[in-house]
Design a protein around this motif. Sequence first.
Motif, PDB file in Angstrom:
ATOM      1  N   LEU A   1      12.076  56.059  18.713  1.00 39.07           N
ATOM      2  CA  LEU A   1      13.483  56.249  18.343  1.00 39.07           C
ATOM      3  C   LEU A   1      14.144  57.200  19.323  1.00 39.07           C
ATOM      4  N   ALA A   2      13.350  58.100  19.918  1.00 42.58           N
ATOM      5  CA  ALA A   2      13.847  59.069  20.904  1.00 42.58           C
ATOM      6  C   ALA A   2      12.633  59.559  21.696  1.00 42.58           C
ATOM      7  N   THR A   3      12.925  60.165  22.849  1.00 40.43           N
ATOM      8  CA  THR A   3      11.827  60.720  23.651  1.00 40.43           C
ATOM      9  C   THR A   3      11.554  62.155  23.214  1.00 40.43           C
ATOM     10  N   MET A   4      10.456  62.715  23.704  1.00 36.13           N
ATOM     11  CA  MET A   4      10.099  64.109  23.422  1.00 36.13           C
ATOM     12  C   MET A   4      11.236  65.054  23.827  1.00 36.13           C
ATOM     13  N   GLU A   5      11.775  64.826  25.042  1.00 34.12           N
ATOM     14  CA  GLU A   5      12.860  65.681  25.554  1.00 34.12           C
ATOM     15  C   GLU A   5      14.082  65.550  24.642  1.00 34.12           C
ATOM     16  N   GLN A   6      14.388  64.327  24.250  1.00 35.66           N
ATOM     17  CA  GLN A   6      15.556  64.120  23.382  1.00 35.66           C
ATOM     18  C   GLN A   6      15.366  64.800  22.031  1.00 35.66           C
ATOM     19  N   MET A   7      14.158  64.720  21.477  1.00 36.09           N
ATOM     20  CA  MET A   7      13.912  65.355  20.170  1.00 36.09           C
ATOM     21  C   MET A   7      14.141  66.870  20.251  1.00 36.09           C
ATOM     22  N   SER A   8      13.649  67.476  21.335  1.00 33.88           N
ATOM     23  CA  SER A   8      13.853  68.925  21.492  1.00 33.88           C
ATOM     24  C   SER A   8      15.333  69.238  21.657  1.00 33.88           C
ATOM     25  N   TRP A   9      16.005  68.437  22.471  1.00 37.97           N
ATOM     26  CA  TRP A   9      17.440  68.647  22.693  1.00 37.97           C
ATOM     27  C   TRP A   9      18.217  68.476  21.384  1.00 37.97           C
ATOM     28  N   LEU A  10      17.864  67.475  20.599  1.00 38.14           N
ATOM     29  CA  LEU A  10      18.568  67.228  19.328  1.00 38.14           C
ATOM     30  C   LEU A  10      18.435  68.433  18.402  1.00 38.14           C
ATOM     31  N   GLU A  11      17.215  68.969  18.312  1.00 33.10           N
ATOM     32  CA  GLU A  11      16.998  70.106  17.418  1.00 33.10           C
ATOM     33  C   GLU A  11      17.763  71.340  17.910  1.00 33.10           C
TER      34      GLU A  11
ATOM     35  N   GLY B   1      24.620  60.025  20.293  1.00 31.79           N
ATOM     36  CA  GLY B   1      24.553  58.769  21.036  1.00 31.79           C
ATOM     37  C   GLY B   1      24.287  59.061  22.489  1.00 31.79           C
ATOM     38  N   SER B   2      23.829  58.028  23.209  1.00 28.13           N
ATOM     39  CA  SER B   2      23.568  58.214  24.636  1.00 28.13           C
ATOM     40  C   SER B   2      24.520  57.361  25.461  1.00 28.13           C
ATOM     41  N   LEU B   3      24.817  57.854  26.674  1.00 25.82           N
ATOM     42  CA  LEU B   3      25.598  57.114  27.663  1.00 25.82           C
ATOM     43  C   LEU B   3      24.614  56.392  28.585  1.00 25.82           C
ATOM     44  N   ALA B   4      25.141  55.510  29.423  1.00 21.59           N
ATOM     45  CA  ALA B   4      24.278  54.725  30.324  1.00 21.59           C
ATOM     46  C   ALA B   4      23.422  55.621  31.224  1.00 21.59           C
ATOM     47  N   ASP B   5      23.956  56.806  31.594  1.00 24.51           N
ATOM     48  CA  ASP B   5      23.198  57.704  32.478  1.00 24.51           C
ATOM     49  C   ASP B   5      22.159  58.532  31.718  1.00 24.51           C
ATOM     50  N   GLY B   6      22.028  58.279  30.409  1.00 30.89           N
ATOM     51  CA  GLY B   6      21.004  58.964  29.628  1.00 30.89           C
ATOM     52  C   GLY B   6      21.476  60.247  28.964  1.00 30.89           C
ATOM     53  N   SER B   7      22.690  60.703  29.304  1.00 28.12           N
ATOM     54  CA  SER B   7      23.149  61.952  28.679  1.00 28.12           C
ATOM     55  C   SER B   7      23.493  61.702  27.208  1.00 28.12           C
ATOM     56  N   LEU B   8      23.342  62.761  26.403  1.00 29.35           N
ATOM     57  CA  LEU B   8      23.554  62.645  24.955  1.00 29.35           C
ATOM     58  C   LEU B   8      24.851  63.317  24.544  1.00 29.35           C
ATOM     59  N   LEU B   9      25.525  62.716  23.582  1.00 29.04           N
ATOM     60  CA  LEU B   9      26.786  63.246  23.060  1.00 29.04           C
ATOM     61  C   LEU B   9      26.709  63.307  21.551  1.00 29.04           C
ATOM     62  N   LEU B  10      27.409  64.271  20.952  1.00 29.64           N
ATOM     63  CA  LEU B  10      27.585  64.270  19.501  1.00 29.64           C
ATOM     64  C   LEU B  10      28.508  63.097  19.144  1.00 29.64           C
ATOM     65  N   ALA B  11      28.136  62.288  18.151  1.00 30.35           N
ATOM     66  CA  ALA B  11      28.929  61.104  17.800  1.00 30.35           C
ATOM     67  C   ALA B  11      29.272  61.116  16.307  1.00 30.35           C
ATOM     68  N   ASP B  12      29.597  59.966  15.768  1.00 29.55           N
ATOM     69  CA  ASP B  12      29.883  59.775  14.340  1.00 29.55           C
ATOM     70  C   ASP B  12      31.048  60.659  13.885  1.00 29.55           C
ATOM     71  N   GLU B  13      30.867  61.485  12.876  1.00 26.65           N
ATOM     72  CA  GLU B  13      31.941  62.293  12.300  1.00 26.65           C
ATOM     73  C   GLU B  13      31.358  63.613  11.809  1.00 26.65           C
ATOM     74  N   ILE B  14      32.216  64.596  11.599  1.00 23.78           N
ATOM     75  CA  ILE B  14      31.816  65.817  10.862  1.00 23.78           C
ATOM     76  C   ILE B  14      32.925  66.017   9.841  1.00 23.78           C
ATOM     77  N   SER B  15      32.607  65.896   8.578  1.00 21.22           N
ATOM     78  CA  SER B  15      33.638  65.874   7.538  1.00 21.22           C
ATOM     79  C   SER B  15      33.020  66.278   6.208  1.00 21.22           C
ATOM     80  N   PRO B  16      33.822  66.392   5.161  1.00 22.79           N
ATOM     81  CA  PRO B  16      33.233  66.677   3.843  1.00 22.79           C
ATOM     82  C   PRO B  16      32.328  65.549   3.326  1.00 22.79           C
ATOM     83  N   ASP B  17      32.361  64.372   3.979  1.00 26.02           N
ATOM     84  CA  ASP B  17      31.382  63.320   3.641  1.00 26.02           C
ATOM     85  C   ASP B  17      29.996  63.694   4.150  1.00 26.02           C
ATOM     86  N   THR B  18      29.937  64.450   5.236  1.00 27.18           N
ATOM     87  CA  THR B  18      28.664  64.674   5.940  1.00 27.18           C
ATOM     88  C   THR B  18      28.228  66.142   5.943  1.00 27.18           C
TER      89      THR B  18
END
Length: 235
Positions: free
Chosen positions: A142-152, A181-198
Amino acid sequence: MEKGRLLYEGKAKRVYETERSDAYLVEFKDNATAFNGQKRGQIEGKGRYNNRISEILFGFVEEAGIATHFLRSLSDREMLVRRVTIIPLEVVTRNIVAGTLASRVGIAEGTPLKRPVVEFYYKNDDLGDPLINRSHALALELATMEQMSWLEETALKINGILQREFSKRNVILVDFKLEFGSLADGSLLLADEISPDTCRLWDAASNEKLDKDRFRRDLGQVEEAYREILRRLEG
Ligand code: TMP
Ligand code: ASP
């Protein structure tokens, strides 16, 4: 910006193509669901509140140097976002015990945690988004080791930013869910939403719930809670 083809309809949002190949239009709906869609309802005005609240909160995250998919607001319930490939993980960060953590570890809701907890859930509606750990995420690719560390690390940084901004407005950030989410170059961005739903958001003076738990738990005054969060963020 013209709405193109409807690409995806979720429980709370619709995503459309646009004339830009690098951008999607997200439309926030008033529909609310809980317990993996078993409970359904409408929260009057929720789409407008969540669109604006997300815009403001993405702004705080961007100001702190963390990239998000947000490009600009298009209308009171629509935003233009960068086109990303969503990582199929829900990243939940918790400061105070509530919700599923309370039942999982048998600690009363409202108990502060000694340090924030970061959890990963596998985004899969058929399975009900199960809690998984880092080695599951790696084994399922679902993600790489590097991505998991970056996500946390990034979830914890965003936690600090949002805690500070909410606390200025007398709101306690109990817990929240992020998607990336990731872009074609592999960089990661915060996506979706941040709201009282989440997010779980409690009034700092009274501990009154100002989030979707009012809908999940039939507490009433649901729309008022979303409106109050927006009022405090804009005020
Ligand atoms: P939980 O206590 O139900 O696991 O929820 C933790 C946080 O994640 C809470 O702030 C609500 C948010 N959340 C979502 O955004 N989407 C979901 O589908 C669920 C279950 C929780
Ligand atoms: N949005 C999720 C669902 O329908 C759950 C939740 O937010 O509680 O089911």
